[in-house]
Design a protein around this motif. Structure first.
Motif, short mmCIF file in Angstrom:
data_model
loop_
_atom_site.label_atom_id
_atom_site.label_comp_id
_atom_site.label_asym_id
_atom_site.label_seq_id
_atom_site.Cartn_x
_atom_site.Cartn_y
_atom_site.Cartn_z
N VAL A 1 49.70 3.71 -76.12
CA VAL A 1 48.25 3.83 -76.30
C VAL A 1 47.97 4.25 -77.74
O VAL A 1 48.68 5.09 -78.30
CB VAL A 1 47.64 4.84 -75.31
N LEU A 2 46.93 3.66 -78.30
CA LEU A 2 46.52 3.99 -79.67
C LEU A 2 45.10 4.54 -79.64
O LEU A 2 44.18 3.90 -79.13
CB LEU A 2 46.59 2.75 -80.56
N ALA A 3 44.93 5.72 -80.22
CA ALA A 3 43.60 6.32 -80.34
C ALA A 3 43.09 6.11 -81.76
O ALA A 3 43.85 6.17 -82.72
CB ALA A 3 43.66 7.81 -80.03
N SER A 4 41.80 5.86 -81.87
CA SER A 4 41.17 5.71 -83.19
C SER A 4 39.79 6.34 -83.14
O SER A 4 39.19 6.49 -82.08
CB SER A 4 41.08 4.23 -83.58
N VAL B 1 43.68 7.28 -86.92
CA VAL B 1 44.44 6.57 -85.89
C VAL B 1 45.62 7.45 -85.48
O VAL B 1 46.16 8.20 -86.29
CB VAL B 1 44.96 5.20 -86.38
N CYS B 2 46.01 7.35 -84.20
CA CYS B 2 47.14 8.15 -83.71
C CYS B 2 47.71 7.49 -82.45
O CYS B 2 46.95 7.10 -81.55
CB CYS B 2 46.68 9.57 -83.41
N PHE B 3 49.04 7.36 -82.39
CA PHE B 3 49.70 6.82 -81.21
C PHE B 3 49.96 7.94 -80.19
O PHE B 3 50.21 9.09 -80.56
CB PHE B 3 51.05 6.20 -81.59
N VAL C 1 41.94 12.40 -85.16
CA VAL C 1 42.37 12.47 -83.77
C VAL C 1 43.85 12.82 -83.73
O VAL C 1 44.60 12.47 -84.65
CB VAL C 1 42.13 11.14 -83.01
N ALA C 2 44.27 13.47 -82.65
CA ALA C 2 45.68 13.83 -82.50
C ALA C 2 46.01 14.01 -81.02
O ALA C 2 45.27 14.70 -80.30
CB ALA C 2 46.00 15.10 -83.27
#
Length: 278
Positions: A178-181, A170-172, A212-213
């Protein structure tokens, strides 16, 4: 001489007769062999007597066997399987009581030293990330969910169920909106931090996506996978910007440099790769 010999023969016969009568009397007076349970116990105890002195010394050093031999000789033989370490009904432990379910995600625990513990997932928690604004914390789990909580109160703000497999990263985004996962379902998901609404679902990998980044400016999103590939996408459109094949094993982590010009990755091939992210 013949008369002396003839006189000695009856004496010998008399001695033999006396010995025979003595043996007969001993047989008549000696008790009959024991029968019944005591005899069976004695036979069982004899079965444990080693046939070799050296072997006996070795067996004597086994506590469980010594205890069993003693119990057999005393007539207190335990049921089958009761010997320590031996399989059987007596050695089977009773089923452990079911563990209580963890408290809801909104329950924020404080210990005397101020350590906080959030308990909202129902399985292993693989990843965690605090938003750049410091207000939210996101966690991903093998229960296939992502939970977004308030850092100060512990209140559950959103529970995302956009993955069909374990959530591995997970990464904001830099602006925390927005949050990526990513996860074992080979997808990268972008969701709204406030509502949890699905914004994009991307599948540029052929294996589980483990990391993810976001780039520091938020204009790129990198991911690494079990397919040995690192991809860079546009988080606004989902378009593929860059694909790197520098690893010979699973890519475990990707990170941008503070300026965003370099992209670092590492993996199972025992290498760290620094690539130009432009």
């Amino acid at each position: 001489q013949r008369s002396s010999a003839s006189r000695s023969r009856p004496a010998t016969s008399a001695g033999s007769a006396s010995r025979s009568s003595s043996a007969a009397s001993q047989r008549s007076t000696s008790p009959a062999p024991a029968r019944g349970p005591p005899a069976r116990k004695a036979a069982a105890a004899a079965a444990f007597q080693p046939k070799s002195t050296k072997l006996g010394r070795k067996l004597a050093g086994i506590p469980a066997l010594s205890k069993l031999r003693k119990r057999v000789s005393e007539g207190t033989t335990p049921p089958a399987g009761a010997v320590e370490g031996a399989p059987g009904p007596a050695s089977v432990s009773p089923p452990a009581a079911a563990e209580p379910a963890p408290p809801p995600a909104s329950e924020l625990q404080h210990d005397p030293e101020g350590v906080r513990c959030l308990r909202g997932h129902r399985a292993y928690v693989y990843c965690v990330c605090i938003a750049p604004d410091g207000r939210r914390i996101a966690t991903g789990s093998t229960d296939k969910t992502v939970i977004v909580s308030d850092v100060e109160t512990g209140e559950e703000l959103a529970k995302l169920r956009h993955h069909s497999g374990y959530v591995r990263g997970v990464c904001f985004a830099p602006d925390s909106t927005v949050l990526a996962s990513c996860g074992n379902d080979r997808t990268v998901v972008l969701a709204d931090t406030e509502s949890g609404e699905l914004l994009l679902r991307l599948r540029h990998h052929e294996g589980p996506v483990l990391t993810v980044a976001f780039a520091p400016d938020g204009r790129a999103l990198a991911s690494g996978s079990g397919d040995r590939c690192v991809t860079v996408i546009d988080p606004d459109t989902g378009a593929l910007q860059l694909q790197l094949h520098h690893h010979e094993g699973t890519v475990m982590q990707v990170r941008y440099s503070p300026g965003g010009s370099r992209l670092a990755s590492c993996g199972y091939d025992a290498t760290v790769v620094l690539a130009d992210a432009d």
